[in-house]
Design an enzyme around this catalytic site. Structure first.
Site, PDB file in Angstrom:
ATOM      1  N   HIS A 158       0.815  -1.225   0.000  1.00 22.83           N
ATOM      2  CA  HIS A 158       0.000   0.000   0.000  1.00 22.83           C
ATOM      3  C   HIS A 158       0.840   1.262   0.000  1.00 22.83           C
ATOM      4  CE1 HIS A 158      -4.014  -1.867   0.662  1.00 22.83           C
ATOM      5  NE2 HIS A 158      -3.244  -2.875   1.018  1.00 22.83           N
ATOM      6  N   ASP A 365       3.480   9.390  -0.774  1.00 24.13           N
ATOM      7  CA  ASP A 365       2.279   8.627  -0.415  1.00 24.13           C
ATOM      8  C   ASP A 365       2.102   7.514  -1.435  1.00 24.13           C
ATOM      9  OD1 ASP A 365      -0.026   8.084   1.039  1.00 24.13           O
ATOM     10  OD2 ASP A 365      -0.626  10.191   1.091  1.00 24.13           O
TER      11      ASP A 365
HETATM   12  C1  GDG Z   1      -2.186   3.796   3.266  1.00 24.93           C
HETATM   13  C2  GDG Z   1      -1.149   4.451   2.349  1.00 24.93           C
HETATM   14  C3  GDG Z   1      -2.797   4.341   0.478  1.00 24.93           C
HETATM   15  C4  GDG Z   1      -8.498   9.920   7.666  1.00 24.93           C
HETATM   16  N1  GDG Z   1      -8.840  10.686   8.714  1.00 24.93           N
HETATM   17  C5  GDG Z   1     -10.059  10.285   9.116  1.00 24.93           C
HETATM   18  C6  GDG Z   1     -10.476   9.244   8.268  1.00 24.93           C
HETATM   19  N2  GDG Z   1      -9.502   9.037   7.394  1.00 24.93           N
HETATM   20  C7  GDG Z   1      -9.590   8.033   6.325  1.00 24.93           C
HETATM   21  C8  GDG Z   1      -9.662   8.659   4.948  1.00 24.93           C
HETATM   22  C9  GDG Z   1      -9.148   7.524   4.060  1.00 24.93           C
HETATM   23  C10 GDG Z   1      -8.166   6.802   4.984  1.00 24.93           C
HETATM   24  O1  GDG Z   1      -8.464   7.202   6.322  1.00 24.93           O
HETATM   25  C11 GDG Z   1      -6.730   7.223   4.715  1.00 24.93           C
HETATM   26  O2  GDG Z   1      -6.294   6.676   3.521  1.00 24.93           O
HETATM   27  P1  GDG Z   1      -5.061   7.292   2.729  1.00 24.93           P
HETATM   28  O3  GDG Z   1      -4.932   6.548   1.463  1.00 24.93           O
HETATM   29  O4  GDG Z   1      -5.305   8.732   2.486  1.00 24.93           O
HETATM   30  O5  GDG Z   1      -3.768   7.180   3.660  1.00 24.93           O
HETATM   31  P2  GDG Z   1      -3.105   6.055   4.663  1.00 24.93           P
HETATM   32  O6  GDG Z   1      -3.880   5.919   5.903  1.00 24.93           O
HETATM   33  O7  GDG Z   1      -1.697   6.499   4.870  1.00 24.93           O
HETATM   34  O8  GDG Z   1      -3.149   4.676   3.843  1.00 24.93           O
HETATM   35  C12 GDG Z   1      -1.829   5.245   1.262  1.00 24.93           C
HETATM   36  C13 GDG Z   1      -3.699   3.569   1.409  1.00 24.93           C
HETATM   37  O9  GDG Z   1      -2.962   2.877   2.417  1.00 24.93           O
HETATM   38  C14 GDG Z   1      -4.564   2.550   0.660  1.00 24.93           C
HETATM   39  O10 GDG Z   1      -3.797   1.696  -0.117  1.00 24.93           O
HETATM   40  O11 GDG Z   1      -3.576   5.155  -0.377  1.00 24.93           O
HETATM   41  O12 GDG Z   1      -0.882   5.801   0.382  1.00 24.93           O
HETATM   42  O13 GDG Z   1      -0.267   5.283   3.113  1.00 24.93           O
HETATM   43  O14 GDG Z   1     -10.165   6.638   3.714  1.00 24.93           O
HETATM   44  O15 GDG Z   1     -10.984   9.083   4.670  1.00 24.93           O
HETATM   45  N3  GDG Z   1     -11.675   8.622   8.373  1.00 24.93           N
HETATM   46  C15 GDG Z   1     -12.518   9.052   9.355  1.00 24.93           C
HETATM   47  N4  GDG Z   1     -12.168  10.052  10.228  1.00 24.93           N
HETATM   48  C16 GDG Z   1     -10.969  10.706  10.135  1.00 24.93           C
HETATM   49  O16 GDG Z   1     -10.691  11.629  10.923  1.00 24.93           O
HETATM   50  N5  GDG Z   1     -13.720   8.459   9.482  1.00 24.93           N
END
Ligand code: GDG
Length: 459
Positions: A158, A365
Site C-alpha cells: 500500500h 504517499d
Molecule cells: C495507506 C497508504 C494508500 C483519515 N482521517 C479520518 C479518516 N480518514 C480516512 C480517509 C481515508 C483513509 O483514512 C486514509 O487513507 P489514505 O490513502 O489517504 O492514507 P493512509 O492511511 O496512509 O493509507 C496510502 C492507502 O494505504 C490505501 O492503499 O492510499 O498511500 O499510506 O479513507 O478518509 N476517516 C474518518 N475520520 C478521520 O478523521 N472516518
C-alpha cells in the site's frame, strides 16, 4: 474457484468492520463475502501469553471466518513499533533521517512473520488463494513456504517502494528483496513503485524477464504489476449528499463567502502537514488581500502515538498552528483550524463537499485515498478544487488536479491562489475528467484485477 484468504497486520472483527470502516476494509470484506473466505491477522491486543501458546480467536460471520491473534508486548515493540514503523515506514517514504535501525527489531520482525505463518498454515485448505497486505508482512510468503505451503500467494504494497539507493540504506535490504520474491504475484500502487522494486533486484542479482510482467530471480518465479487502488465513488456521493447536521449548517452560514480549505489525514510525517502550514503562511504573506476571507481546516487524528517521531510532529503542529494564528489572526478571524481528532466518516464526506479547496500535499504517499474521496464527495455542478502533491501515487491518475511540489512553499501558495480564483467552468471540466478516471478505477476493479491475475497464476 478456491477460497480467498486475506492476511493483513490488523483485522477488523465483525462487530467493528462495516460501521465507519474506511473504503479499503469494506472493499476487502466485499471480496470475502462474495466468494467466502478467511481473514487472518492481529486483533490489535497485547497478550501476556507467548505467541506460540496463545489460541487463535475465531469468529464466523455469514460466510467469512475471522481468525485473529494477539501479540506479546515484546513482539509488538520489535515487529510493529520498531521494524515496521521505525524502519520500513520512514525508509519507504524517503525519510532515512527518521530510521532507527536495530538488528534485534529485524529479528523480531522475522519472528512475528514466522509466528503468524505457523498459526495460519493449519487453517489453510488445499485450493485456497492467499492475498497478503502491506509492509508489515514482506517476508510472510517465505515463512508460509517454510511451513510447506504450495498455495498461490499474492501481495499488495500500500505504501511506495523506494528508489534502490534509498532501499540500500537498510542493512537487511538484500534479504528483504529475496524474501519478497517468494510471492507469486507482487502488486504495487503505481508503475513507478513496480519499476523501483525490479530495479533494486536487478542491482543485486540476475533478473530474468521470462515474459512481460513475469520475472525470475533468487531461484523464484514471480509476477509484478501495478494495481492503483481506488474508492467506491457512489457510496461516497451518498454519504456526502443530503441535509447537513444543524451544527454544520450554522458553520456554513457563519462562513459566508469565505473560501474554505480542507486537509485530512492521519497525523503522519509522510503527509507533509508542517510543510503545508508553512505554505499556507506563505500564501497569507504574499497575498494579503485574502486575509480574513479564507480559512484552512486541518483534520489530523493521532496515529501510532507511541512512536517517538509521531509525538514530535504532533508537538510541532501545535506550535506552528498557534504561531500562525497568533501572527495573522484577528478578533474576528482565525486563519487556521487544527483539529487533532477523528471524525465520523459520514460527517467527513459532508465536510469535503462543503469545502472549496482540498490541500493534499504529502511528501510521499503510496496512493492517497483522501484525494479521491474529496473528488467523489463534490457536487459535479459546482465542485471544489483539488491541490495535490506530485509525490502521491494518486497524481499519476489525477492529472487534472493542481499538481504541486510539497517542498516548494511558493508553488503551493500560488496553487492556493489559482484555486481561489478558478472559474466554475474550469472547476467543472477538471472535476469531470478526474471523476471519469475514478469511476473506472474503483476499489472493486482494483481487487478484481488483482484477484483475477492471482487466480490465473494458480491455474
Ligand atoms: C495507506 C497508504 C494508500 C483519515 N482521517 C479520518 C479518516 N480518514 C480516512 C480517509 C481515508 C483513509 O483514512 C486514509 O487513507 P489514505 O490513502 O489517504 O492514507 P493512509 O492511511 O496512509 O493509507 C496510502 C492507502 O494505504 C490505501 O492503499 O492510499 O498511500 O499510506 O479513507 O478518509 N476517516 C474518518 N475520520 C478521520 O478523521 N472516518
Amino acid at each position: 474457484m478456491g477460497r480467498l484468504v486475506v492476511v493483513s497486520n490488523r483485522i477488523a472483527l465483525p462487530d467493528h468492520s462495516k460501521n465507519g470502516a474506511g473504503g479499503l476494509a469494506v472493499g476487502l470484506l466485499d471480496a470475502l463475502q462474495e466468494q467466502g473466505g478467511l481473514w487472518f491477522g492481529w486483533n490489535g491486543e497485547i497478550s501476556k501469553i507467548t505467541g506460540e501458546e496463545e489460541p487463535l480467536q475465531i469468529e464466523q460471520d455469514k460466510n467469512i471466518t475471522y481468525a485473529a491473534c494477539s501479540l506479546t508486548q515484546n513482539d509488538y515493540d520489535l515487529y510493529y513499533s520498531q521494524f515496521s514503523n521505525t524502519v520500513i515506514w520512514p525508509a519507504f517514504h524517503y525519510r532515512l533521517d527518521l530510521v532507527e535501525y536495530q538488528r534485534e527489531a529485524w529479528e523480531g520482525y522475522l519472528h512475528v512473520n514466522e509466528l503468524l505463518a505457523t498459526k495460519l498454515f493449519p487453517l489453510l485448505q488445499q485450493d485456497d488463494v492467499v492475498w497478503v497486505h502491506d509492509y508489515h508482512l514482506l517476508p510472510f510468503a517465505a515463512a508460509l513456504r517454510e511451513q510447506g505451503s504450495q498455495h498461490p500467494l499474492g501481495f499488495f504494497l500500500h505504501i511506495p517502494f523506494p528508489a534502490p539507493e534509498v532501499l540500500m540504506a537498510l542493512p537487511d535490504y538484500q534479504e528483504i528483496l529475496r524474501l519478497m520474491t517468494a510471492y507469486n504475484l507482487l502488486g504495487f500502487q503505481t508503475e513507478r513503485d513496480a519499476k523501483a522494486f525490479l530495479a533494486a533486484i536487478a542491482h543485486e542479482t540476475e533478473l530474468v524477464t521470462q515474459e512481460e510482467g513475469v520475472y525470475q530471480a533468487y531461484g523464484n518465479t514471480f509476477h509484478v504489476h501495478d494495481y492503483p487502488i481506488g474508492i467506491d465513488p457512489e457510496s461516497i456521493r451518498k454519504l456526502a449528499e443530503g441535509p447537513l447536521p444543524p451544527k454544520m449548517q450554522a458553520i456554513r452560514q457563519e462562513l459566508g463567502d469565505a473560501k474554505n480549505i480542507i486537509a485530512c489525514e492521519r497525523l503522519d510525517y509522510s503527509k507533509g502537514i508542517p510543510e503545508r502550514f508553512l505554505a499556507y503562511e506563505s500564501f497569507l504573506e504574499k497575498y494579503p488581500e485574502h486575509r480574513g476571507s479564507i480559512r484552512y481546516t486541518q483534520i489530523a487524528p493521532t496515529s501510532r502515538g507511541e512512536v517517538q517521531a509521531y509525538q514530535a510532529i504532533r508537538h510541532q503542529l501545535e506550535t506552528e498552528a498557534g504561531r500562525i494564528n497568533g501572527k495573522y489572526g484577528t478578533m474576528s478571524w482565525t486563519p487556521l483550524y487544527y483539529l487533532n481528532q477523528h471524525f465520523d466518516r459520514r460527517l467527513l464526506m459532508k465536510i469535503f463537499r462543503l469545502t472549496d479547496i482540498a490541500l493534499i500535499t504529502p511528501l510521499r504517499d503510496g496512493m492517497n485515498l483522501v484525494a479521491k474521496e474529496y473528488l467523489a464527495a463534490q457536487d459535479p455542478a459546482n465542485p471544489g478544487v483539488l491541490i495535490l502533491s506530485k509525490f502521491a501515487g494518486a497524481a499519476c491518475e489525477l492529472t487534472e488536479a493542481l499538481l504541486v511540489n510539497p517542498y516548494d512553499r511558493d508553488e503551493v501558495a500560488k496553487a492556493i491562489l489559482h484555486a481561489t480564483t478558478m472559474s466554475k467552468e474550469e472547476r467543472v471540466r477538471r472535476h469531470a475528467i478526474m471523476m471519469d478516471t475514478l469511476s473506472h478505477q474503483t476499489i472493486t476493479r482494483w481487487r478484481e484485477t488483482f484477484l483475477d491475475d492471482l487466480y490465473k497464476i494458480s491455474e
